[in-house]
Scaffold this motif. Structure first.
Motif, PDB file in Angstrom:
ATOM      1  N   ALA A 239       0.833  -1.208   0.000  1.00 16.30           N
ATOM      2  CA  ALA A 239       0.000   0.000   0.000  1.00 16.30           C
ATOM      3  C   ALA A 239       0.868   1.259   0.000  1.00 16.30           C
ATOM      4  N   THR A 240       1.974   1.208   0.771  1.00 15.44           N
ATOM      5  CA  THR A 240       2.877   2.362   0.812  1.00 15.44           C
ATOM      6  C   THR A 240       3.541   2.577  -0.541  1.00 15.44           C
ATOM      7  N   TRP A 241       4.009   1.481  -1.168  1.00 13.43           N
ATOM      8  CA  TRP A 241       4.629   1.605  -2.487  1.00 13.43           C
ATOM      9  C   TRP A 241       3.636   2.130  -3.516  1.00 13.43           C
ATOM     10  N   ASP A 242       2.401   1.670  -3.441  1.00 13.99           N
ATOM     11  CA  ASP A 242       1.372   2.157  -4.365  1.00 13.99           C
ATOM     12  C   ASP A 242       1.141   3.652  -4.170  1.00 13.99           C
ATOM     13  N   PHE A 243       1.170   4.087  -2.904  1.00 14.86           N
ATOM     14  CA  PHE A 243       0.968   5.500  -2.590  1.00 14.86           C
ATOM     15  C   PHE A 243       2.117   6.338  -3.144  1.00 14.86           C
ATOM     16  N   ILE A 244       3.358   5.832  -2.961  1.00 12.25           N
ATOM     17  CA  ILE A 244       4.531   6.539  -3.480  1.00 12.25           C
ATOM     18  C   ILE A 244       4.469   6.629  -4.999  1.00 12.25           C
ATOM     19  N   GLU A 245       4.135   5.495  -5.644  1.00  8.51           N
ATOM     20  CA  GLU A 245       4.067   5.469  -7.104  1.00  8.51           C
ATOM     21  C   GLU A 245       3.005   6.434  -7.623  1.00  8.51           C
ATOM     22  N   SER A 246       1.874   6.489  -6.928  1.00 10.02           N
ATOM     23  CA  SER A 246       0.808   7.397  -7.328  1.00 10.02           C
ATOM     24  C   SER A 246       1.269   8.851  -7.239  1.00 10.02           C
ATOM     25  N   PHE A 247       1.980   9.165  -6.160  1.00  7.18           N
ATOM     26  CA  PHE A 247       2.475  10.542  -5.992  1.00  7.18           C
ATOM     27  C   PHE A 247       3.510  10.889  -7.060  1.00  7.18           C
ATOM     28  N   LEU A 248       4.474   9.983  -7.287  1.00  5.45           N
ATOM     29  CA  LEU A 248       5.552  10.273  -8.233  1.00  5.45           C
ATOM     30  C   LEU A 248       5.047  10.360  -9.671  1.00  5.45           C
TER      31      LEU A 248
ATOM     32  N   SER B 146       2.121  11.601 -10.446  1.00  2.47           N
ATOM     33  CA  SER B 146       1.257  12.777 -10.577  1.00  2.47           C
ATOM     34  C   SER B 146       2.071  13.958 -11.085  1.00  2.47           C
ATOM     35  N   SER B 147       1.394  14.966 -11.631  1.00  2.00           N
ATOM     36  CA  SER B 147       2.103  16.144 -12.143  1.00  2.00           C
ATOM     37  C   SER B 147       2.820  16.880 -11.016  1.00  2.00           C
ATOM     38  N   ASP B 148       2.156  17.019  -9.853  1.00  2.00           N
ATOM     39  CA  ASP B 148       2.796  17.691  -8.707  1.00  2.00           C
ATOM     40  C   ASP B 148       4.029  16.926  -8.246  1.00  2.00           C
ATOM     41  N   GLY B 149       3.908  15.588  -8.189  1.00  2.00           N
ATOM     42  CA  GLY B 149       5.033  14.774  -7.751  1.00  2.00           C
ATOM     43  C   GLY B 149       6.222  14.895  -8.679  1.00  2.00           C
ATOM     44  N   ARG B 150       5.957  14.829  -9.996  1.00  2.00           N
ATOM     45  CA  ARG B 150       7.054  14.935 -10.969  1.00  2.00           C
ATOM     46  C   ARG B 150       7.751  16.287 -10.872  1.00  2.00           C
ATOM     47  N   ILE B 151       6.950  17.346 -10.694  1.00  2.00           N
ATOM     48  CA  ILE B 151       7.538  18.695 -10.580  1.00  2.00           C
ATOM     49  C   ILE B 151       8.411  18.793  -9.331  1.00  2.00           C
ATOM     50  N   GLU B 152       7.892  18.328  -8.191  1.00  2.00           N
ATOM     51  CA  GLU B 152       8.639  18.431  -6.930  1.00  2.00           C
ATOM     52  C   GLU B 152       9.950  17.658  -7.001  1.00  2.00           C
ATOM     53  N   MET B 153       9.933  16.477  -7.603  1.00  2.00           N
ATOM     54  CA  MET B 153      11.160  15.691  -7.700  1.00  2.00           C
ATOM     55  C   MET B 153      12.137  16.309  -8.696  1.00  2.00           C
ATOM     56  N   THR B 154      11.617  16.890  -9.772  1.00  2.00           N
ATOM     57  CA  THR B 154      12.476  17.477 -10.798  1.00  2.00           C
ATOM     58  C   THR B 154      13.245  18.689 -10.270  1.00  2.00           C
ATOM     59  N   ILE B 155      12.583  19.505  -9.460  1.00  2.00           N
ATOM     60  CA  ILE B 155      13.233  20.729  -8.971  1.00  2.00           C
ATOM     61  C   ILE B 155      14.078  20.489  -7.721  1.00  2.00           C
ATOM     62  N   SER B 156      14.023  19.275  -7.180  1.00  2.00           N
ATOM     63  CA  SER B 156      14.848  18.977  -6.001  1.00  2.00           C
ATOM     64  C   SER B 156      16.320  18.938  -6.408  1.00  2.00           C
TER      65      SER B 156
ATOM     66  N   GLU C   3      16.763  16.611  -0.214  1.00  2.00           N
ATOM     67  CA  GLU C   3      15.604  17.469  -0.468  1.00  2.00           C
ATOM     68  C   GLU C   3      14.456  16.670  -1.063  1.00  2.00           C
ATOM     69  N   ALA C   4      14.761  15.766  -1.997  1.00  2.00           N
ATOM     70  CA  ALA C   4      13.711  14.957  -2.618  1.00  2.00           C
ATOM     71  C   ALA C   4      13.021  14.071  -1.582  1.00  2.00           C
ATOM     72  N   CYS C   5      13.808  13.435  -0.713  1.00  2.00           N
ATOM     73  CA  CYS C   5      13.235  12.552   0.308  1.00  2.00           C
ATOM     74  C   CYS C   5      12.452  13.338   1.352  1.00  2.00           C
ATOM     75  N   LEU C   6      12.933  14.540   1.692  1.00  2.00           N
ATOM     76  CA  LEU C   6      12.209  15.381   2.642  1.00  2.00           C
ATOM     77  C   LEU C   6      10.839  15.758   2.086  1.00  2.00           C
ATOM     78  N   LYS C   7      10.791  16.064   0.785  1.00  2.00           N
ATOM     79  CA  LYS C   7       9.509  16.378   0.163  1.00  2.00           C
ATOM     80  C   LYS C   7       8.585  15.163   0.175  1.00  2.00           C
ATOM     81  N   LEU C   8       9.146  13.983  -0.100  1.00  2.00           N
ATOM     82  CA  LEU C   8       8.341  12.760  -0.039  1.00  2.00           C
ATOM     83  C   LEU C   8       7.747  12.572   1.351  1.00  2.00           C
TER      84      LEU C   8
END
Length: 351
Positions: free
Chosen positions: A305-314, A316-326, A331-336
């Motif tokens: 369930a946790t992996w599914d939640f992470i995959e769903s976030f990553l 998403s458009s918001d997730g991709r943006i947050e990881m890209t600008i990290s 910083e990327a893990c803190l945002k996660l």
């Protein structure tokens, strides 16, 4: 006797000084008879009645997932910053509040004011240290106030009297417990026996200007970083200290970590130890805490369930943006963690 102009000058500085409010919402809930919209206004009125008229910031700590969206929106609309702390993790709220209070001190050197809305003994040592370093401590408490908090407080409300905008019910200035606390604090300062190096302690020689003894506030950041890394089960290396200071929630990208480390080492605020090829930095007279191996992560340590939640976030458009600008792994893990893995220590997420 001081002149009227001198008194006016002192009052002007006193009135304009920043006030930070730190509210444990789980322990000090809002009674049903009080409206959400009057909380900040009534607290400001109570402060103004005792001549605290400076700008006020509000931080409230609660599991925000338990708050109805209307209540959450109403609180935020009045200027309250809601800090999410998941329910069920022992003492996490207290630890989060303490770290944030220490971080606030870095950006706001004394004179400044803390108003703590809580009654737990976990805050007694930190309040005593802030008080000895020139911060005024104000306290609002539920029915179960811990006596250890009282000696540091200049003024004390019970929670409902503060919500009503009333005068404080007591002043800690001449209370025997406050005087005892100050005397005990002076003994500890002379012995240099601090459990953790929360803030820099100046030499109390009366011939020395304390302002000249105080280090620039940025040098206190290393000690705050170590406290944070301990709570997050991370190894206290130079790289992790640097990542926290530069990429944490209140990061400073241009901070000179090397200079700060050298300063705190020189003044015995921290100490360095070697563990094999690793150079570690620890609080003075401290010890290495339990750390998560950053290279020891396994897929099976998280549920599906946790992996599914992470995959769903990553995905998403918001997730991709947050990881890209990290800018780095930290910083990327803190945002996660802040956005979707609230119940996990940062050290575990990085692994």
């Amino acid at each position: 006797m001081a002149s009227d102009s001198a008194i006016s000058t002192v009052r002007g500085k006193y009135n304009a000084t920043k006030i930070s409010v730190w509210w444990d919402m789980e322990e000090c809930e809002v009674p049903k008879e009080f409206g959400i919209d009057v909380i900040t206004e009534n607290i400001k009125i109570a402060l103004q009645k005792i001549n605290y008229c400076g700008p006020v910031s509000f931080s409230a700590y609660v599991d925000t997932t338990r708050l109805p969206s209307l209540i959450r929106g109403a609180l935020e609309s009045t200027g309250i910053s809601l800090c999410h702390v998941p329910a069920g993790l022992k003492d996490d709220r207290d630890k989060k509040m303490l770290v944030d209070m220490l971080s606030w001190a870095i950006d706001n050197p004394a004179p400044a004011y803390y108003l703590l809305i809580c009654g737990k003994k976990d805050f007694s040592f930190a309040l005593q240290q802030f008080s000895m370093r020139g911060y005024d401590i104000l306290l609002a408490h539920p029915a179960n106030l811990c006596d250890a908090l009282f000696p540091s407080a200049k003024s004390v409300w019970n929670w409902t009297s503060l919500l009503s905008g009333d005068f404080p019910i007591a002043s800690g200035e001449s209370h025997p417990k406050r005087l005892l606390g100050q005397a005990q604090g002076a003994v500890r300062m002379n012995r240099n026996a601090f459990p953790i190096p929360i803030l820099f302690t100046p030499n109390r020689n009366s011939d020395i200007n304390e302002e000249e003894c105080q280090p620039p506030s940025k040098y206190k950041s290393v000690s705050v970083a170590l406290h944070y890394l301990k709570e997050e089960k991370m190894i206290p290396t130079k790289e992790n200290i640097q990542d926290f200071i530069r990429y944490g929630d209140r990061g400073d990208r241009n901070f000179d970590v090397e200079e700060a480390l050298n300063y705190e080492l020189k003044h015995d605020m921290i100490e360095s130890q070697n563990l094999g090829d690793l150079s570690l930095y620890l609080p003075r007279n401290g010890y290495l805490w339990e750390c998560v191996n950053p290279e020891g992560g396994r897929e099976d340590q998280y549920s599906k369930a946790t992996w599914d939640f992470i995959e769903s976030f990553l995905s998403s458009s918001d997730g991709r943006i947050e990881m890209t600008i990290s800018e780095c792994r930290f910083e990327a893990c803190l945002k996660l963690r802040n956005l979707c893995l609230h119940n996990f220590r940062l050290g575990r997420i990085i692994s």
